[in-house]
Motif scaffolding. Structure first.
Motif, short mmCIF file in Angstrom:
data_model
loop_
_atom_site.label_atom_id
_atom_site.label_comp_id
_atom_site.label_asym_id
_atom_site.label_seq_id
_atom_site.Cartn_x
_atom_site.Cartn_y
_atom_site.Cartn_z
N SER A 114 0.84 -1.19 0.00
CA SER A 114 0.00 0.00 0.00
C SER A 114 0.88 1.25 0.00
CB SER A 114 -0.95 0.00 1.20
OG SER A 114 -0.23 -0.10 2.41
N ARG A 115 0.39 2.33 -0.57
CA ARG A 115 1.24 3.51 -0.82
C ARG A 115 1.76 4.15 0.47
NH1 ARG A 115 1.25 4.95 -6.19
NH2 ARG A 115 -0.40 3.98 -7.43
N ASN A 116 1.04 4.01 1.57
CA ASN A 116 1.54 4.62 2.81
C ASN A 116 2.78 3.92 3.35
OD1 ASN A 116 -0.03 2.33 3.56
ND2 ASN A 116 -0.30 3.16 5.62
N LEU A 117 3.05 2.69 2.90
CA LEU A 117 4.22 1.96 3.38
C LEU A 117 5.45 2.16 2.51
CD1 LEU A 117 2.58 -1.34 4.67
CD2 LEU A 117 3.25 0.69 5.95
N TYR A 118 5.33 2.98 1.48
CA TYR A 118 6.53 3.43 0.77
C TYR A 118 7.15 4.52 1.64
CZ TYR A 118 5.44 0.75 -3.39
OH TYR A 118 5.21 -0.29 -4.28
N SER A 119 7.78 4.06 2.70
CA SER A 119 8.19 4.97 3.78
C SER A 119 9.59 4.63 4.28
CB SER A 119 7.19 4.86 4.94
OG SER A 119 7.69 5.49 6.09
N LYS A 120 10.31 5.66 4.71
CA LYS A 120 11.63 5.44 5.31
C LYS A 120 11.52 4.79 6.67
CE LYS A 120 11.81 10.14 7.24
NZ LYS A 120 12.53 11.43 7.19
N TYR A 121 10.31 4.72 7.22
CA TYR A 121 10.11 4.08 8.53
C TYR A 121 9.76 2.60 8.42
CZ TYR A 121 10.04 8.92 10.09
OH TYR A 121 10.37 10.23 10.34
N ILE A 147 6.82 6.53 -6.42
CA ILE A 147 5.54 5.84 -6.29
C ILE A 147 4.63 6.55 -5.30
CG2 ILE A 147 4.42 3.67 -5.60
CD1 ILE A 147 6.86 2.18 -6.62
N ALA A 148 5.17 6.94 -4.14
CA ALA A 148 4.37 7.63 -3.12
C ALA A 148 5.29 8.47 -2.24
CB ALA A 148 3.60 6.63 -2.27
N SER A 149 4.83 9.62 -1.84
CA SER A 149 5.61 10.49 -0.98
C SER A 149 5.42 10.10 0.49
CB SER A 149 5.21 11.95 -1.18
OG SER A 149 3.83 12.13 -0.86
N GLU A 150 6.42 10.43 1.30
CA GLU A 150 6.34 10.16 2.74
C GLU A 150 5.14 10.86 3.32
OE1 GLU A 150 7.34 8.10 5.83
OE2 GLU A 150 8.93 8.24 4.33
N GLY A 151 4.37 10.15 4.13
CA GLY A 151 3.19 10.73 4.76
C GLY A 151 1.89 10.44 4.04
N THR A 152 1.95 9.67 2.94
CA THR A 152 0.74 9.29 2.23
C THR A 152 -0.15 8.44 3.13
OG1 THR A 152 1.86 9.31 0.09
CG2 THR A 152 -0.17 8.03 0.23
N THR A 153 -1.41 8.75 3.18
CA THR A 153 -2.35 7.98 3.99
C THR A 153 -3.20 7.09 3.08
OG1 THR A 153 -4.02 9.73 3.91
CG2 THR A 153 -2.47 9.75 5.76
N VAL A 154 -3.76 6.04 3.66
CA VAL A 154 -4.65 5.17 2.90
C VAL A 154 -5.91 4.92 3.70
CG1 VAL A 154 -2.78 4.01 1.65
CG2 VAL A 154 -3.59 3.07 3.81
N ASP A 155 -6.94 4.58 2.99
CA ASP A 155 -8.21 4.23 3.61
C ASP A 155 -8.23 2.75 3.93
OD1 ASP A 155 -11.26 3.21 3.10
OD2 ASP A 155 -11.22 5.20 3.99
N LYS A 156 -8.75 2.39 5.10
CA LYS A 156 -8.77 0.99 5.52
C LYS A 156 -9.51 0.11 4.54
CE LYS A 156 -9.90 -1.97 9.46
NZ LYS A 156 -10.45 -2.02 10.83
N LEU A 201 1.04 8.18 12.46
CA LEU A 201 -0.26 7.52 12.35
C LEU A 201 -0.62 7.21 10.90
CD1 LEU A 201 -2.30 6.57 14.43
CD2 LEU A 201 -3.60 8.67 14.05
N TYR A 202 -0.02 7.91 9.95
CA TYR A 202 -0.32 7.65 8.54
C TYR A 202 0.12 6.26 8.10
CZ TYR A 202 4.65 8.74 7.68
OH TYR A 202 6.03 8.76 7.68
N LEU A 203 0.94 5.61 8.90
CA LEU A 203 1.40 4.26 8.55
C LEU A 203 0.35 3.19 8.84
CD1 LEU A 203 5.04 4.53 9.99
CD2 LEU A 203 4.39 4.50 7.56
N THR A 204 -0.70 3.54 9.55
CA THR A 204 -1.72 2.54 9.89
C THR A 204 -2.54 2.14 8.67
OG1 THR A 204 -3.32 4.25 10.50
CG2 THR A 204 -1.92 3.39 12.25
N ASN A 205 -3.16 0.98 8.80
CA ASN A 205 -4.03 0.42 7.76
C ASN A 205 -3.28 0.05 6.49
OD1 ASN A 205 -6.33 0.78 9.42
ND2 ASN A 205 -6.51 2.91 8.75
N GLY A 206 -1.97 -0.10 6.61
CA GLY A 206 -1.19 -0.50 5.45
C GLY A 206 -1.28 -1.99 5.19
#
Length: 220
Positions: A114-121, A147-156, A201-206
């Motif tokens: 999911s796009r929110n997990l394209y993350s440095k964390y 693909i996605a910028s840091e901080g992208t959120t997703v809907d559950k 919190l944006y990392l949730t629902n990934g």
């Protein structure tokens, strides 16, 4: 009000970020055998005459070890991943029946992320032969701004999955060598890294799934 929201977010994160993670072991052995290739690499090597065929027999238990199957990941501080992160442990062996050395690399294939997990964390690590003087460690993350910028959120209900991706965990130039009869033990870790200065919190629902792949080639 902002302080209360931040404290609430931290409490949620410490209880574990809700993220579906599945790592399945799969073995992809890429061995190309030809007389021309081996005669070029092995010319002058008395142990394998030029007129003999090279033999490379690789064994691994990656296809039978327990997979990572985690409904949520906890935030982990720094190097504590060695004690707290989800992991898969497997072995790679160049059997004694081989007559050439081997070199291997590891990658993730068939990734669905999911796009929110394209993350440095969102972190990974490979530790080879832990606890020995020959230990090797590779680390990295899943950040990819294309693909996605840091901080992208997703809907559950609609996590916006990017499918069928491949990620090299270390490149050909960093390949691990295995002499005849040698075995490596490999630990693959996956975790979310804590950063107290950021609302994560944006990392949730990934959602993440993927397969570990081993590519092996013969070397002189």
């Amino acid at each position: 009000m902002e302080k209360k929201q931040t404290e609430s977010s931290r409490s949620t994160l410490k209880n574990g970020i809700i993220i579906t993670v599945l790592i399945v072991g799969i073995v992809v052995i890429g061995v190309s055998i030809s007389y021309a290739y081996y005669s070029a690499w092995l010319r002058g090597n008395a142990t394998v005459p030029k007129n003999d065929a090279a033999i490379l027999n690789i064994a691994t238990n990656l296809d039978s070890v327990s997979a990572i199957d985690a409904p949520r990941l906890s935030l982990i501080d720094g190097s504590d991943y060695l004690n707290s992160a989800e992991k898969v442990t497997f072995t790679v062996t160049n059997e004694s029946t081989s007559n050439v050395n081997a070199a291997y690399t590891i990658k993730l294939v068939e990734m669905n992320l999911s796009r929110n997990l394209y993350s440095k964390y969102f972190k990974w690590a490979i530790v080879i032969n832990a606890g020995t003087e020959n230990v090797m460690t590779y680390t990295g993350d899943f950040a990819d701004s294309s693909i996605a910028s840091e901080g992208t959120t997703v809907d559950k209900e609609n996590p916006d999955i990017v499918s069928n991706q491949t990620k090299n965990l270390f490149e050909d130039g960093e390949s691990q060598s295995l002499v005849i009869g040698a075995m490596d033990t490999v630990d693959f870790y996956l975790w979310l890294e804590n950063d107290e200065s950021v609302d994560q919190l944006y990392l949730t629902n990934g959602s993440f799934s993927g397969k570990l792949s081993i590519d092996v080639v013969p070397v002189k």
